[in-house]
Scaffold this active site. Structure first.
Site, PDB file in Angstrom:
ATOM      1  N   VAL A  64     -42.701 -82.025 -45.345  1.00 52.89           N
ATOM      2  CA  VAL A  64     -41.459 -82.208 -44.579  1.00 52.89           C
ATOM      3  C   VAL A  64     -40.980 -83.660 -44.517  1.00 52.89           C
ATOM      4  O   VAL A  64     -39.850 -83.914 -44.098  1.00 52.89           O
ATOM      5  CB  VAL A  64     -41.569 -81.659 -43.137  1.00 52.89           C
ATOM      6  CG1 VAL A  64     -41.648 -80.155 -43.118  1.00 52.89           C
ATOM      7  CG2 VAL A  64     -42.724 -82.297 -42.377  1.00 52.89           C
ATOM      8  N   TYR A 155     -50.091 -92.789 -33.561  1.00 53.12           N
ATOM      9  CA  TYR A 155     -49.680 -91.461 -33.082  1.00 53.12           C
ATOM     10  C   TYR A 155     -48.792 -91.600 -31.844  1.00 53.12           C
ATOM     11  O   TYR A 155     -47.717 -90.991 -31.765  1.00 53.12           O
ATOM     12  CB  TYR A 155     -50.926 -90.636 -32.774  1.00 53.12           C
ATOM     13  CG  TYR A 155     -50.628 -89.203 -32.378  1.00 53.12           C
ATOM     14  CD1 TYR A 155     -50.200 -88.275 -33.323  1.00 53.12           C
ATOM     15  CD2 TYR A 155     -50.785 -88.777 -31.062  1.00 53.12           C
ATOM     16  CE1 TYR A 155     -49.932 -86.959 -32.963  1.00 53.12           C
ATOM     17  CE2 TYR A 155     -50.519 -87.460 -30.700  1.00 53.12           C
ATOM     18  CZ  TYR A 155     -50.095 -86.557 -31.650  1.00 53.12           C
ATOM     19  OH  TYR A 155     -49.830 -85.248 -31.290  1.00 53.12           O
ATOM     20  N   ALA A 157     -47.056 -94.176 -30.833  1.00 53.88           N
ATOM     21  CA  ALA A 157     -45.768 -94.787 -31.195  1.00 53.88           C
ATOM     22  C   ALA A 157     -44.844 -93.747 -31.819  1.00 53.88           C
ATOM     23  O   ALA A 157     -43.645 -93.686 -31.504  1.00 53.88           O
ATOM     24  CB  ALA A 157     -45.999 -95.942 -32.172  1.00 53.88           C
ATOM     25  N   LYS A 159     -44.864 -90.483 -31.339  1.00 54.73           N
ATOM     26  CA  LYS A 159     -44.433 -89.472 -30.369  1.00 54.73           C
ATOM     27  C   LYS A 159     -43.434 -90.051 -29.360  1.00 54.73           C
ATOM     28  O   LYS A 159     -42.578 -89.331 -28.839  1.00 54.73           O
ATOM     29  CB  LYS A 159     -45.651 -88.853 -29.673  1.00 54.73           C
ATOM     30  CG  LYS A 159     -46.521 -88.024 -30.626  1.00 54.73           C
ATOM     31  CD  LYS A 159     -45.741 -86.895 -31.284  1.00 54.73           C
ATOM     32  CE  LYS A 159     -46.601 -85.979 -32.132  1.00 54.73           C
ATOM     33  NZ  LYS A 159     -45.816 -84.893 -32.754  1.00 54.73           N
TER      34      LYS A 159
HETATM   35  P1  NAD Z   1     -52.102 -78.077 -36.516  1.00 57.32           P
HETATM   36  O1  NAD Z   1     -52.818 -79.061 -37.350  1.00 57.32           O
HETATM   37  O2  NAD Z   1     -52.768 -76.820 -36.107  1.00 57.32           O
HETATM   38  O3  NAD Z   1     -50.736 -77.687 -37.221  1.00 57.32           O
HETATM   39  C1  NAD Z   1     -49.899 -78.639 -37.825  1.00 57.32           C
HETATM   40  C2  NAD Z   1     -49.232 -78.004 -39.031  1.00 57.32           C
HETATM   41  O4  NAD Z   1     -48.349 -78.975 -39.605  1.00 57.32           O
HETATM   42  C3  NAD Z   1     -50.245 -77.614 -40.125  1.00 57.32           C
HETATM   43  O5  NAD Z   1     -50.017 -76.288 -40.566  1.00 57.32           O
HETATM   44  C4  NAD Z   1     -49.994 -78.627 -41.231  1.00 57.32           C
HETATM   45  O6  NAD Z   1     -50.246 -78.124 -42.537  1.00 57.32           O
HETATM   46  C5  NAD Z   1     -48.513 -78.938 -41.014  1.00 57.32           C
HETATM   47  N1  NAD Z   1     -48.143 -80.213 -41.596  1.00 57.32           N
HETATM   48  C6  NAD Z   1     -48.740 -81.419 -41.370  1.00 57.32           C
HETATM   49  N2  NAD Z   1     -48.136 -82.353 -42.114  1.00 57.32           N
HETATM   50  C7  NAD Z   1     -47.164 -81.738 -42.829  1.00 57.32           C
HETATM   51  C8  NAD Z   1     -46.213 -82.177 -43.774  1.00 57.32           C
HETATM   52  N3  NAD Z   1     -46.135 -83.463 -44.167  1.00 57.32           N
HETATM   53  N4  NAD Z   1     -45.356 -81.273 -44.291  1.00 57.32           N
HETATM   54  C9  NAD Z   1     -45.413 -79.978 -43.921  1.00 57.32           C
HETATM   55  N5  NAD Z   1     -46.296 -79.494 -43.041  1.00 57.32           N
HETATM   56  C10 NAD Z   1     -47.147 -80.368 -42.499  1.00 57.32           C
HETATM   57  O7  NAD Z   1     -51.633 -78.909 -35.239  1.00 57.32           O
HETATM   58  P2  NAD Z   1     -50.921 -78.492 -33.867  1.00 57.32           P
HETATM   59  O8  NAD Z   1     -51.840 -78.893 -32.801  1.00 57.32           O
HETATM   60  O9  NAD Z   1     -50.363 -77.128 -33.913  1.00 57.32           O
HETATM   61  O10 NAD Z   1     -49.741 -79.566 -33.892  1.00 57.32           O
HETATM   62  C11 NAD Z   1     -48.368 -79.213 -33.944  1.00 57.32           C
HETATM   63  C12 NAD Z   1     -47.581 -80.334 -33.312  1.00 57.32           C
HETATM   64  O11 NAD Z   1     -47.967 -80.450 -31.944  1.00 57.32           O
HETATM   65  C13 NAD Z   1     -47.837 -81.709 -33.925  1.00 57.32           C
HETATM   66  O12 NAD Z   1     -46.622 -82.417 -33.994  1.00 57.32           O
HETATM   67  C14 NAD Z   1     -48.783 -82.368 -32.943  1.00 57.32           C
HETATM   68  O13 NAD Z   1     -48.712 -83.763 -32.990  1.00 57.32           O
HETATM   69  C15 NAD Z   1     -48.256 -81.798 -31.652  1.00 57.32           C
HETATM   70  N6  NAD Z   1     -49.176 -81.827 -30.506  1.00 57.32           N
HETATM   71  C16 NAD Z   1     -50.375 -81.153 -30.531  1.00 57.32           C
HETATM   72  C17 NAD Z   1     -51.185 -81.177 -29.412  1.00 57.32           C
HETATM   73  C18 NAD Z   1     -52.497 -80.448 -29.361  1.00 57.32           C
HETATM   74  O14 NAD Z   1     -53.247 -80.619 -28.381  1.00 57.32           O
HETATM   75  N7  NAD Z   1     -52.848 -79.647 -30.341  1.00 57.32           N
HETATM   76  C19 NAD Z   1     -50.788 -81.895 -28.277  1.00 57.32           C
HETATM   77  C20 NAD Z   1     -49.570 -82.563 -28.280  1.00 57.32           C
HETATM   78  C21 NAD Z   1     -48.766 -82.522 -29.397  1.00 57.32           C
END
Ligand code: NAD
Length: 255
Positions: A64, A155, A157, A159
């Site tokens: 992406v 990270y 920065a 977010k």
């Molecule tokens: P996850 O790793 O389970 O899922 C992330 C998905 O994004 C994966 O399927 C991965 O393949 C895809 N991805 C990563 N880089 C990519 C790229 N360059 N192009 C296309 N796809 C890509 O993680 P998650 O926990 O579901 O995270 C989702 C979002 O939530 C993220 O932005 C993360 O920073 C945010 N987040 C997560 C948490 C948590 O506790 N899990 C907390 C706050 C924020």
């Protein structure tokens, strides 16, 4: 009545975690989906699951942070469904490490995936949303936009930048019917945190930390986060734009 009946939604990072959970929820609520991820196998898996449930869904595999991927995704959405009502910009990465030895390439990747990808997507979908007179964009930020710990500089920065981008888009396009909000999750039970658990020496080592940081006392499920996204995506939130919705079990309220 399904809450997203006749709505077309693009979801990035849909192969895993929050994106996957939200895709399942959106399908239940009647949305037609365009799912994006760089993980081809994970994308095929959610695709098969949704097709088995008779959901309307197409997938696009790619990075992406590349303009070409975003262009393909937006074209696919328009060619398949003729409209784009919702975008959930959610794909993200979290490489951590001491700032002094943190590679410049990692810094660039975090900014490209966590922030630039959202800019690229918004740039291409907003003209369609303006033409339609409506649209809802939801970006995934994090509690770590404002609360952090050592090793998470890049990270955090990225977010924090997501919140700035969200507010900017909200004020620029509110009059044209395009809303933009973000969610700020705390600890969520996803594969991203399985890696954190491994680094901490196992999930049982992580639980006391989660309990101390997040008064809810546990991680949120991807479905619980999905319901917050669903609210922001649906017409129920028609007066909500420019907001950061914390889905963090009071983590950001605690001292
Ligand atoms: P996850 O790793 O389970 O899922 C992330 C998905 O994004 C994966 O399927 C991965 O393949 C895809 N991805 C990563 N880089 C990519 C790229 N360059 N192009 C296309 N796809 C890509 O993680 P998650 O926990 O579901 O995270 C989702 C979002 O939530 C993220 O932005 C993360 O920073 C945010 N987040 C997560 C948490 C948590 O506790 N899990 C907390 C706050 C924020």
């Amino acid at each position: 009545m399904a809450r997203l009946h006749h709505k077309v939604a693009i979801i990035t990072g849909a192969a895993s975690g929050i994106g996957r959970g939200t895709a399942l929820l959106f399908a239940e609520q009647g949305a037609k989906l365009v799912l994006v991820d760089r993980d081809a196998a994970g994308l095929e898996s959610i695709h098969s699951e949704l097709v088995a449930q008779a959901a309307a869904v197409v997938i696009s595999c790619g990075d992406v942070s590349l303009a070409e991927t975003i262009s393909n995704v937006v074209s696919l959405a328009i060619e398949t469904y003729g409209q784009i009502d919702i975008v959930f910009n959610n794909a993200g990465i979290m490489p951590t490490g001491d700032l002094q030895s943190y590679p410049e390439t990692s810094w660039d990747s975090v900014m490209d995936v966590n922030v630039k990808a959202m800019f690229l997507m918004c740039k291409l979908v907003i003209p369609h949303m303006i033409r339609q007179g409506r649209g809802s964009i939801i970006n995934t930020s994090s509690v770590m936009a404002t609360l952090t710990e050592p090793g998470y500089e890049a990270y955090s920065a990225s977010k924090a930048a997501v919140i700035g981008l969200t507010k900017g888009i909200a004020v620029s396009y509110a009059e044209q019917g395009v809303r933009c909000n973000c969610i700020c999750p705390g600890w969520v039970d996803t594969p991203m945190n399985q890696k954190v658990a491994e680094d901490a020496g196992g999930l049982e080592k992580l639980y006391p930390i989660i309990k101390a940081q997040q008064p809810l006392g546990r991680m949120a499920t991807t479905r619980e986060v999905g319901y917050a996204v669903l609210f922001l995506a649906s017409d129920e939130s028609s007066a909500v734009t420019g907001s950061a919705l914390y889905v963090d079990g009071a983590a950001s309220a605690a001292i």
